[in-house]
Write a protein that holds these residues in place. Structure first.
Motif, PDB file in Angstrom:
ATOM      1  N   ALA A  68       0.755  -1.208   0.059  1.00 50.94           N
ATOM      2  CA  ALA A  68       0.036   0.225   0.024  1.00 50.94           C
ATOM      3  C   ALA A  68       1.129   0.998  -0.173  1.00 50.94           C
ATOM      4  O   ALA A  68       1.789   1.408   0.889  1.00 50.94           O
ATOM      5  N   VAL A  69       0.757   2.139  -0.896  1.00 53.96           N
ATOM      6  CA  VAL A  69       1.260   3.469  -0.894  1.00 53.96           C
ATOM      7  C   VAL A  69       0.491   4.384  -0.541  1.00 53.96           C
ATOM      8  O   VAL A  69      -0.577   4.682  -0.715  1.00 53.96           O
ATOM      9  N   GLN A  70       1.181   5.163   0.738  1.00 59.38           N
ATOM     10  CA  GLN A  70       0.332   6.012   1.340  1.00 59.38           C
ATOM     11  C   GLN A  70       0.810   7.522   1.013  1.00 59.38           C
ATOM     12  O   GLN A  70       1.953   7.734   0.385  1.00 59.38           O
ATOM     13  N   ASP A  71      -0.101   8.441   1.243  1.00 63.31           N
ATOM     14  CA  ASP A  71       0.133   9.813   0.980  1.00 63.31           C
ATOM     15  C   ASP A  71       0.830  10.376   2.366  1.00 63.31           C
ATOM     16  O   ASP A  71       1.087   9.514   3.185  1.00 63.31           O
ATOM     17  N   LEU A  78      -2.735   4.124  -3.055  1.00 61.65           N
ATOM     18  CA  LEU A  78      -2.435   3.185  -4.367  1.00 61.65           C
ATOM     19  C   LEU A  78      -2.440   1.659  -3.696  1.00 61.65           C
ATOM     20  O   LEU A  78      -1.424   1.628  -2.813  1.00 61.65           O
ATOM     21  N   TYR A  79      -2.909   0.717  -3.979  1.00 59.33           N
ATOM     22  CA  TYR A  79      -2.813  -0.524  -3.709  1.00 59.33           C
ATOM     23  C   TYR A  79      -1.934  -1.523  -4.755  1.00 59.33           C
ATOM     24  O   TYR A  79      -2.333  -1.246  -5.918  1.00 59.33           O
ATOM     25  N   VAL A 106      -9.481   3.225  -2.254  1.00 60.37           N
ATOM     26  CA  VAL A 106      -8.172   3.670  -2.421  1.00 60.37           C
ATOM     27  C   VAL A 106      -8.395   3.967  -4.061  1.00 60.37           C
ATOM     28  O   VAL A 106      -8.863   3.065  -4.773  1.00 60.37           O
ATOM     29  N   PRO A 107      -8.023   5.012  -4.350  1.00 62.39           N
ATOM     30  CA  PRO A 107      -8.236   5.669  -5.624  1.00 62.39           C
ATOM     31  C   PRO A 107      -7.664   4.913  -6.724  1.00 62.39           C
ATOM     32  O   PRO A 107      -8.163   4.481  -7.961  1.00 62.39           O
ATOM     33  N   LEU A 142       0.384  10.743  -7.076  1.00 64.90           N
ATOM     34  CA  LEU A 142      -0.399  11.536  -6.220  1.00 64.90           C
ATOM     35  C   LEU A 142      -1.255  12.243  -7.153  1.00 64.90           C
ATOM     36  O   LEU A 142      -2.606  12.578  -6.853  1.00 64.90           O
ATOM     37  N   GLU A 143      -0.870  12.863  -8.184  1.00 70.91           N
ATOM     38  CA  GLU A 143      -1.786  13.540  -9.352  1.00 70.91           C
ATOM     39  C   GLU A 143      -2.642  12.688 -10.005  1.00 70.91           C
ATOM     40  O   GLU A 143      -3.755  12.981  -9.951  1.00 70.91           O
ATOM     41  N   LEU A 144      -2.529  11.583 -10.178  1.00 67.71           N
ATOM     42  CA  LEU A 144      -3.143  10.536 -10.560  1.00 67.71           C
ATOM     43  C   LEU A 144      -4.295  10.177  -9.718  1.00 67.71           C
ATOM     44  O   LEU A 144      -5.377  10.062 -10.148  1.00 67.71           O
TER      45      LEU A 144
END
Length: 183
Positions: A68-71, A78-79, A106-107, A142-144
């Motif tokens: 999992a990518v966190q902000d 993002l998973y 998750v987006p 993050l923009e995506l």
């Protein structure tokens, strides 16, 4: 081929702890290393082996997300799921897992076998990028995610996504006679 223990441990790239080595763990470790060293993600923003837990008919089930990518606020955007086969055959399962995230949908979700990858926006399931360049560099990720927000699910939609993930989980559990949650 199913994932099986190799009867030894391996050092986790992100946490530095010893974890069980399996037939696919070296590929997961290479994926984490790629995210940090080539795509520019700080290791502190990557969390390995996220458990997506969900109830179906009063029983708890689990699907493990590999990364999992966190902000910056600690919320996953993002998973990433490693899959042992053709990536497009795992998109629906991966979308369900991303839609059932602990903090809400998750987006973005990426599905990869380390030779191919798909990046999907979770809300509609549209493929944004494919091929091994599908995994976005940190400078673009993050923009995506902002461009493709994932709204909270209605209770009815949540039940449908749980049923879908349940179906995949039970298929794997029955086929492999193991828990899908490798935690």
């Amino acid at each position: 081929m199913h994932e099986v223990s190799l009867g030894q441990t391996i050092r986790d790239y992100l946490t530095g702890t010893d974890i069980e080595n399996t037939t696919y763990e070296d590929l997961r470790q290479a994926l984490a290393q790629l995210m940090v060293e080539e795509l520019g993600y700080p290791a502190a923003l990557l969390e390995p082996r996220i458990s997506v837990r969900f109830p179906v008919d009063g029983k708890q089930y689990c699907r493990t997300v590999d990364l999992a990518v966190q902000d910056g606020d600690g919320r996953p955007f993002l998973y990433i799921l490693f899959v042992p086969g053709q990536v497009n055959t795992f998109t629906r399962e991966s979308l369900a897992a991303a839609r059932l995230g602990k903090h809400g949908p998750v987006p973005l979700v990426a599905v990869t076998d380390t030779r191919d990858a798909l990046l999907l926006e979770t809300a509609g399931g549209t493929t944004l990028r494919d091929g091994m360049r599908a995994l976005p560099p940190r400078s673009r990720a993050l923009e995506l995610a902002r461009q493709h927000p994932a709204a909270p699910l209605t209770p009815e939609r949540t039940l449908r996504e749980q049923r879908i993930l349940y179906t995949y989980s039970e298929f794997m559990k029955t086929c492999c006679d193991e828990s899908v949650c490798m935690l």
